[in-house]
Design a protein around this motif. Structure first.
Motif, mmCIF file in Angstrom:
data_model
loop_
_atom_site.group_PDB
_atom_site.id
_atom_site.type_symbol
_atom_site.label_atom_id
_atom_site.label_comp_id
_atom_site.label_asym_id
_atom_site.label_seq_id
_atom_site.Cartn_x
_atom_site.Cartn_y
_atom_site.Cartn_z
ATOM 1 N N UNK A 111 0.715 -1.212 -0.063
ATOM 2 C CA UNK A 111 -0.050 0.082 0.117
ATOM 3 C C UNK A 111 0.904 1.164 -0.068
ATOM 4 N N UNK A 112 0.560 2.133 -0.823
ATOM 5 C CA UNK A 112 1.275 3.633 -0.607
ATOM 6 C C UNK A 112 0.461 4.842 -0.749
ATOM 7 N N UNK A 113 0.361 5.448 0.271
ATOM 8 C CA UNK A 113 -0.463 6.579 0.587
ATOM 9 C C UNK A 113 0.217 7.766 0.380
ATOM 10 N N UNK A 114 -0.262 8.797 -0.516
ATOM 11 C CA UNK A 114 0.682 9.941 -0.562
ATOM 12 C C UNK A 114 -0.241 11.081 -0.102
ATOM 13 N N UNK A 115 0.696 12.015 0.498
ATOM 14 C CA UNK A 115 -0.301 13.348 1.000
ATOM 15 C C UNK A 115 0.680 14.414 1.117
ATOM 16 N N UNK A 116 0.194 15.672 1.587
ATOM 17 C CA UNK A 116 0.895 16.857 1.790
ATOM 18 C C UNK A 116 1.645 16.531 3.268
ATOM 19 N N UNK A 117 2.940 17.436 3.278
ATOM 20 C CA UNK A 117 3.734 16.950 4.547
ATOM 21 C C UNK A 117 3.240 17.571 5.952
ATOM 22 N N UNK A 118 1.899 18.318 5.767
ATOM 23 C CA UNK A 118 1.104 18.952 6.885
ATOM 24 C C UNK A 118 0.392 17.950 7.655
ATOM 25 N N UNK A 119 0.231 16.473 6.938
ATOM 26 C CA UNK A 119 -0.562 15.596 7.555
ATOM 27 C C UNK A 119 0.340 15.063 8.640
ATOM 28 N N UNK A 120 1.817 15.117 8.923
ATOM 29 C CA UNK A 120 2.566 14.836 9.816
ATOM 30 C C UNK A 120 2.183 15.210 11.020
ATOM 31 N N UNK A 121 1.885 16.594 11.092
ATOM 32 C CA UNK A 121 1.721 17.426 12.337
ATOM 33 C C UNK A 121 0.278 17.782 12.511
ATOM 34 N N UNK A 122 -0.759 17.642 11.808
ATOM 35 C CA UNK A 122 -1.874 18.088 11.806
ATOM 36 C C UNK A 122 -2.516 17.358 13.077
ATOM 37 N N UNK A 123 -3.268 18.091 13.996
ATOM 38 C CA UNK A 123 -3.870 17.704 15.207
ATOM 39 C C UNK A 123 -2.867 16.804 16.024
#
Length: 350
Positions: A111-123
């Motif tokens: 499985x490969x999920x891609x997203x913006x780096x802001x996902x790491x620190x969100x909430x």
């Protein structure tokens, strides 16, 4: 290796997978214009034009090959530039659950999920932890890392987070960037035609021979460059462009030209930015709304120039009205970045 792509958009990630040797069998995308782009450029794939919440099964021939499920759930809520939507209460931030649902149906090897780096620190990392916990619960071993596109041959300083998970207990080690000498904007687009504000040229000859290995790669065997489409800006906007130096932004515009802004001193730093020709581009994103400026010409970027800066080859054709094509290019995963991740997975799986 067989690929299935969810939230495919116009197919940037799918193209990277294909360039790495993955046979993409199915793509799911609900936006009809992005889906049309995918269909036109990925003729071997079955493209399902529907909301992923409506899909309850996937019909494809598995044979004896490994299967990789990949995609980028919509990320606007995770972006640092959309603070009003960055919360658990925004239902758009939970679409990764639909991705996990599909993973349980398909039972892929990777499985490969891609997203913006802001996902790491969100909430405080809540959503990243939720995704990894859900992957663990489905029987996968996940790892994640933020990668910079410029380190993988893309002429753009664009960071993305990748979550890679194995069903076979593999602790995935991410590829290292091989491009310490980054591809510049000039390397990427200097051979493309000279254009004016509002040009809508569907076909033009190249301005010159390809001046870099990157340009040669993007051109392939093409002799004519297509989709030289530039948004038409007002005379006032063009006058503003003339005051901005390479690397500069709206702060170089005289205040008398910014009177239509309620408080021009509080503009976002990302608007009215002129690219520097000797460096990779700023993040392309929605380059029309942010008024991203050509490095040497007083106009916005053409669709083909923006596609090059995302590492789409010149043979890739986008569909729909211009504003939709511009959005597709800006939202896409740079193919060369995706290719590096898929190549690493294939080496491990061999």
């Amino acid at each position: 290796m067989i690929g299935i792509e969810l939230f495919s958009g116009p197919g940037g990630m799918g193209l990277g997978a294909r360039q790495a040797g993955v046979k993409v069998a199915i793509a799911v995308e609900k936006d009809p214009f992005a889906a049309q782009t995918y269909i036109l450029n990925h003729r071997e794939a079955t493209v399902v034009v529907d909301d992923i919440v409506n899909i309850i099964e996937y019909d494809f021939e598995r044979k004896n090959e490994q299967v990789i499920l990949f995609g980028g759930p919509p990320c606007q809520g995770y972006s640092n530039s959309n603070r009003m939507t960055r919360s658990k209460e925004n239902p758009g931030n939970w679409l990764f659950k639909e991705f996990i649902k599909s993973a349980r149906i398909i039972n892929p090897d990777w499985i490969v999920i891609e997203n913006v780096p802001g996902l790491k620190n969100m909430d405080n990392g809540f959503f990243l932890e939720q995704i990894c916990n859900d992957l663990h619960g489905a029987g996968y071993t996940p790892n994640f890392k933020i990668l910079n596109s410029a380190d993988f041959g893309v002429p753009q300083k664009r960071e993305r987070i990748f979550i890679v998970a194995s069903r076979h207990g593999v602790a995935f080690e991410f590829p290292k960037g091989m491009f310490k000498n980054h591809v510049s904007v000039a390397d990427a687009i200097s051979d493309l035609p000279v254009l004016n504000n509002g040009n809508k040229e569907s076909k033009l000859p190249y301005k010159s021979k390809a001046k870099s290995d990157f340009a040669k790669l993007m051109r392939g065997q093409k002799r004519i460059v297509t989709q030289n489409y530039v948004s038409k800006n007002s005379e006032l906007v063009i006058e503003r462009y003339k005051h901005i130096s390479q690397g500069g932004n709206w702060q170089e515009i005289p205040l008398e030209l910014m009177k239509n802004y309620k408080d021009p001193t509080r503009c976002h730093h990302g608007i009215y930015r002129r690219l520097k020709q000797d460096e990779p581009a700023f993040v392309i994103a929605n380059y029309r709304k942010s008024m991203l400026i050509h490095p040497t010409e007083d106009r916005g970027l053409s669709l083909r120039e923006a596609a090059r800066l995302q590492s789409f080859p010149d043979s890739y054709v986008f569909c729909g009205p211009l504003v939709h094509m511009q959005q597709q290019v800006g939202d896409a995963v740079p193919p060369l970045l995706a290719k590096a991740v898929f190549e690493r997975i294939k080496r491990i799986s061999a």
